[in-house]
Design an enzyme around this catalytic site. Structure first.
Site, mmCIF file in Angstrom:
data_model
loop_
_atom_site.group_PDB
_atom_site.id
_atom_site.type_symbol
_atom_site.label_atom_id
_atom_site.label_comp_id
_atom_site.label_asym_id
_atom_site.label_seq_id
_atom_site.Cartn_x
_atom_site.Cartn_y
_atom_site.Cartn_z
ATOM 1 N N HIS A 123 50.813 4.075 -44.933
ATOM 2 C CA HIS A 123 52.091 4.764 -45.152
ATOM 3 C C HIS A 123 52.549 4.581 -46.589
ATOM 4 O O HIS A 123 52.342 3.536 -47.195
ATOM 5 C CB HIS A 123 53.169 4.296 -44.177
ATOM 6 N N HIS A 170 55.899 4.514 -48.809
ATOM 7 C CA HIS A 170 57.360 4.467 -48.839
ATOM 8 C C HIS A 170 57.837 5.338 -50.009
ATOM 9 O O HIS A 170 57.342 5.196 -51.134
ATOM 10 C CB HIS A 170 57.865 3.051 -49.095
HETATM 11 P P1 AMP Z 1 55.428 -1.988 -44.259
HETATM 12 O O1 AMP Z 1 56.123 -3.315 -44.355
HETATM 13 O O2 AMP Z 1 54.984 -1.444 -45.580
HETATM 14 O O3 AMP Z 1 54.314 -2.019 -43.229
HETATM 15 O O4 AMP Z 1 56.524 -0.974 -43.767
HETATM 16 C C1 AMP Z 1 56.741 -0.644 -42.432
HETATM 17 C C2 AMP Z 1 58.036 0.114 -42.379
HETATM 18 O O5 AMP Z 1 58.118 0.769 -41.131
HETATM 19 C C3 AMP Z 1 59.288 -0.764 -42.504
HETATM 20 O O6 AMP Z 1 60.040 -0.336 -43.632
HETATM 21 C C4 AMP Z 1 60.032 -0.497 -41.193
HETATM 22 O O7 AMP Z 1 61.432 -0.484 -41.344
HETATM 23 C C5 AMP Z 1 59.475 0.843 -40.780
HETATM 24 N N1 AMP Z 1 59.523 1.151 -39.356
HETATM 25 C C6 AMP Z 1 59.103 0.371 -38.340
HETATM 26 N N2 AMP Z 1 59.270 1.003 -37.176
HETATM 27 C C7 AMP Z 1 59.819 2.210 -37.448
HETATM 28 C C8 AMP Z 1 60.227 3.316 -36.666
HETATM 29 N N3 AMP Z 1 60.131 3.330 -35.332
HETATM 30 N N4 AMP Z 1 60.749 4.404 -37.303
HETATM 31 C C9 AMP Z 1 60.872 4.411 -38.644
HETATM 32 N N5 AMP Z 1 60.489 3.407 -39.442
HETATM 33 C C10 AMP Z 1 59.970 2.307 -38.853
#
Ligand code: AMP
Length: 114
Positions: free
Chosen positions: A100, A102
């Site tokens: 993903h 950001h």
């Molecule tokens: P990372 O730490 O780079 O793996 O980022 C994962 C991101 O996913 C975090 O910023 C979370 O807040 C986000 N996240 C987790 N679950 C969900 C969800 N159901 N919908 C939207 N964002 C999410």
């Protein structure tokens, strides 16, 4: 399926998300825990655990993701700038094992990152 990641569950429509963009190859939705006024996650529909798992055959997809990120930043009106972040692995704090990007903006972002 118990072993689906949370992002795969969003792709499959199992759980809701605030979707801001979708095409054949990728999906973008607002982060549930925003770290900036605008915080969107852009993910490939293909299940790739992290950027470290990209293969040469994923070149077109990787390029597509960057182009969509750029277009989305315009669509999200991030005129004053924005940051793209890809966390990879434990040291970077990657929490979801589905690649993903950001897209963060809407406030000045500090550097270096934490
Ligand atoms: P990372 O730490 O780079 O793996 O980022 C994962 C991101 O996913 C975090 O910023 C979370 O807040 C986000 N996240 C987790 N679950 C969900 C969800 N159901 N919908 C939207 N964002 C999410």
């Amino acid at each position: 399926m118990a072993d689906k990641t949370i992002f795969k569950r969003i792709i499959d429509g199992d759980i809701p998300a605030d979707i801001v963009y979708e095409d054949e190859f990728c999906l973008a939705f607002r982060d549930v825990s925003p770290q900036a006024p605008t915080h969107v996650l852009l993910i490939p529909k293909q299940e790739i655990p992290s950027i470290g798992d990209l293969q040469a055959s994923d070149q077109a997809l990787a390029g597509h993701l960057l182009l969509v990120a750029s277009q989305l930043a315009q669509q999200l009106d991030l005129k004053n700038g924005y940051r793209l972040v890809i966390n990879c692995g434990p040291d970077a704090g990657q929490a979801v094992n589905h690649l993903h990007i950001h897209i963060l903006g809407g406030r000045p972002l500090g550097w270096p990152p934490g």
